[in-house]
Scaffold this motif. Sequence first.
Motif, PDB file in Angstrom:
ATOM      1  N   GLN A   3      -1.313 -12.180   2.708  1.00 49.72           N
ATOM      2  CA  GLN A   3      -1.113 -12.476   1.308  1.00 49.72           C
ATOM      3  C   GLN A   3      -1.804 -11.268   0.370  1.00 49.72           C
ATOM      4  OE1 GLN A   3      -2.475 -16.478   0.804  1.00 49.72           O
ATOM      5  NE2 GLN A   3      -0.478 -17.179   0.701  1.00 49.72           N
ATOM      6  N   ALA A   4      -3.182 -11.165   0.580  1.00 45.80           N
ATOM      7  CA  ALA A   4      -3.956 -10.038   0.079  1.00 45.80           C
ATOM      8  C   ALA A   4      -3.260  -8.643   0.274  1.00 45.80           C
ATOM      9  CB  ALA A   4      -5.274 -10.183   0.634  1.00 45.80           C
ATOM     10  N   PHE A   5      -2.742  -8.218   1.288  1.00 43.86           N
ATOM     11  CA  PHE A   5      -2.151  -7.185   1.665  1.00 43.86           C
ATOM     12  C   PHE A   5      -0.877  -6.833   0.794  1.00 43.86           C
ATOM     13  CE2 PHE A   5      -0.056  -3.816   3.935  1.00 43.86           C
ATOM     14  CZ  PHE A   5      -1.029  -2.741   4.256  1.00 43.86           C
ATOM     15  N   ARG A   6      -0.184  -8.185   0.718  1.00 42.62           N
ATOM     16  CA  ARG A   6       1.050  -7.948  -0.237  1.00 42.62           C
ATOM     17  C   ARG A   6       1.071  -7.946  -1.528  1.00 42.62           C
ATOM     18  NH1 ARG A   6       3.005 -11.779   4.011  1.00 42.62           N
ATOM     19  NH2 ARG A   6       2.993 -13.216   2.075  1.00 42.62           N
ATOM     20  N   ARG A   7      -0.102  -9.001  -2.317  1.00 39.94           N
ATOM     21  CA  ARG A   7       0.072  -8.843  -3.581  1.00 39.94           C
ATOM     22  C   ARG A   7      -1.106  -8.164  -4.189  1.00 39.94           C
ATOM     23  NH1 ARG A   7       0.349 -15.097  -5.327  1.00 39.94           N
ATOM     24  NH2 ARG A   7       0.620 -13.823  -7.159  1.00 39.94           N
ATOM     25  N   VAL A   8      -2.217  -7.915  -3.565  1.00 39.04           N
ATOM     26  CA  VAL A   8      -3.467  -7.413  -4.220  1.00 39.04           C
ATOM     27  C   VAL A   8      -3.441  -5.741  -3.875  1.00 39.04           C
ATOM     28  CG1 VAL A   8      -5.800  -7.408  -4.524  1.00 39.04           C
ATOM     29  CG2 VAL A   8      -4.695  -9.537  -4.094  1.00 39.04           C
ATOM     30  N   PHE A   9      -3.438  -5.443  -2.604  1.00 34.11           N
ATOM     31  CA  PHE A   9      -3.557  -4.325  -2.171  1.00 34.11           C
ATOM     32  C   PHE A   9      -2.613  -3.049  -2.807  1.00 34.11           C
ATOM     33  CE2 PHE A   9      -3.188  -0.574   1.047  1.00 34.11           C
ATOM     34  CZ  PHE A   9      -4.518  -0.097   0.693  1.00 34.11           C
ATOM     35  N   GLN A  26     -11.633  -1.809  -6.591  1.00 32.24           N
ATOM     36  CA  GLN A  26     -12.582  -2.378  -5.540  1.00 32.24           C
ATOM     37  C   GLN A  26     -13.103  -3.996  -5.834  1.00 32.24           C
ATOM     38  OE1 GLN A  26     -15.453   0.586  -3.789  1.00 32.24           O
ATOM     39  NE2 GLN A  26     -14.714   1.658  -5.485  1.00 32.24           N
ATOM     40  N   ALA A  27     -13.301  -3.890  -7.301  1.00 30.85           N
ATOM     41  CA  ALA A  27     -13.682  -5.510  -7.329  1.00 30.85           C
ATOM     42  C   ALA A  27     -12.664  -6.541  -7.241  1.00 30.85           C
ATOM     43  CB  ALA A  27     -14.066  -5.565  -9.128  1.00 30.85           C
ATOM     44  N   LEU A  28     -11.407  -6.257  -7.546  1.00 30.04           N
ATOM     45  CA  LEU A  28     -10.313  -7.255  -7.170  1.00 30.04           C
ATOM     46  C   LEU A  28     -10.324  -7.364  -5.859  1.00 30.04           C
ATOM     47  CD1 LEU A  28      -7.628  -5.764  -9.604  1.00 30.04           C
ATOM     48  CD2 LEU A  28      -8.629  -8.160  -9.587  1.00 30.04           C
ATOM     49  N   ILE A  29     -10.458  -6.560  -4.692  1.00 29.84           N
ATOM     50  CA  ILE A  29     -10.497  -6.888  -3.424  1.00 29.84           C
ATOM     51  C   ILE A  29     -11.594  -8.143  -2.983  1.00 29.84           C
ATOM     52  CG2 ILE A  29     -10.978  -5.993  -1.077  1.00 29.84           C
ATOM     53  CD1 ILE A  29      -8.133  -5.238  -2.435  1.00 29.84           C
ATOM     54  N   GLY A  30     -12.698  -7.751  -3.651  1.00 27.06           N
ATOM     55  CA  GLY A  30     -13.807  -8.657  -3.467  1.00 27.06           C
ATOM     56  C   GLY A  30     -13.553  -9.855  -4.045  1.00 27.06           C
ATOM     57  N   GLU A  38     -13.024 -10.193   5.758  1.00 24.43           N
ATOM     58  CA  GLU A  38     -11.670  -9.245   5.838  1.00 24.43           C
ATOM     59  C   GLU A  38     -12.222  -8.084   4.943  1.00 24.43           C
ATOM     60  OE1 GLU A  38      -9.322  -9.494   7.820  1.00 24.43           O
ATOM     61  OE2 GLU A  38      -9.780 -11.307   8.621  1.00 24.43           O
ATOM     62  N   ARG A  39     -13.318  -7.983   4.216  1.00 29.80           N
ATOM     63  CA  ARG A  39     -13.467  -7.038   3.221  1.00 29.80           C
ATOM     64  C   ARG A  39     -13.785  -5.527   3.974  1.00 29.80           C
ATOM     65  NH1 ARG A  39     -17.242 -10.609  -0.908  1.00 29.80           N
ATOM     66  NH2 ARG A  39     -15.671 -11.848  -1.322  1.00 29.80           N
ATOM     67  N   GLY A  49     -12.048  -0.010   4.657  1.00 31.62           N
ATOM     68  CA  GLY A  49     -11.419   0.987   5.379  1.00 31.62           C
ATOM     69  C   GLY A  49      -9.840   1.717   4.700  1.00 31.62           C
ATOM     70  N   TYR A  50      -9.191   0.550   4.342  1.00 31.14           N
ATOM     71  CA  TYR A  50      -7.986   1.247   3.525  1.00 31.14           C
ATOM     72  C   TYR A  50      -8.237   1.850   2.462  1.00 31.14           C
ATOM     73  CZ  TYR A  50      -5.771  -2.612   6.467  1.00 31.14           C
ATOM     74  OH  TYR A  50      -5.243  -3.459   7.493  1.00 31.14           O
ATOM     75  N   PHE A  51      -9.278   1.314   1.763  1.00 34.02           N
ATOM     76  CA  PHE A  51      -9.806   2.053   0.460  1.00 34.02           C
ATOM     77  C   PHE A  51      -9.951   3.620   0.881  1.00 34.02           C
ATOM     78  CE2 PHE A  51     -10.231  -1.586  -2.304  1.00 34.02           C
ATOM     79  CZ  PHE A  51      -9.348  -1.421  -3.270  1.00 34.02           C
TER      80      PHE A  51
END
Length: 243
Positions: free
Chosen positions: A33-39, A146-150, A157-158, A163-165
């Motif tokens: 979900q994070a990879f599809r919606r946030v990243f 970066q804050a939205l990922i956290g 998973e962070r 690493g993606y960043f």
Amino acid sequence: MLEGQRTPESPESTASRPSAMPEAATTALTTKQAFRRVFPGVMVAMFLAAADQTILASALPTIATSLGGLADVSWVVVAYLLAATIAAPLYGHLGDRFGRRRMLLGALGLFTVASAACTLAPSLLLLVMARAVQGLGGGGLMTLAQALIGEHVSPRERGRFSGYFATVFALASTSGPVLGAYLTEHIGWRAIFAINLPLGLLAAVLASRVPHVPIRRTERFRPDIVGALLFCGATFALLFALS
């Protein structure tokens, strides 16, 4: 009072009890979900901010020839870096207070409008000023991405998303000069800024898909204006001296 009988709560006691945060705001998204919606949204935003730090490296001689001022053309790059460095920590505080997704969209809007101003700049002075405004937006893109990922990814998973960043940042930094040289040679140096317009719109659309997290405001917002001005002045003086 009979056993098992409950006394009704007064409205005052009910109102004074803190409201529970929505489940969506406290539960981290799954990795998919994070990879599809946030990243996707934060990736494009970070790519824009990182690429604009290096994309002008190969276009500065052409800009100096077009607008004049060869001795001062380096300020086209320095103004962006100065403004981005000053704005980055300020966006962190504002994101905590008003919501990180909202501030990311605001930073994208500022970055895109400033890119349009850079595209239309008729003189070197106006181009430097527009680049400074663009840096004010770019600093927020780096911090809030970066804050939205956290905010949405579980601590376990962070590391993967960091690493993606790092991959996106390295790709943007290394491809920036190449892309800038190609656009300058085949279209013109103004295309370097014009390309940010569709990319900024794309980043805003993707960022709007990031789940909204309500902000609990426990007290009135009191900005530390004096502290912010002192920080901006000290940072600007230090970086100006080093430049």
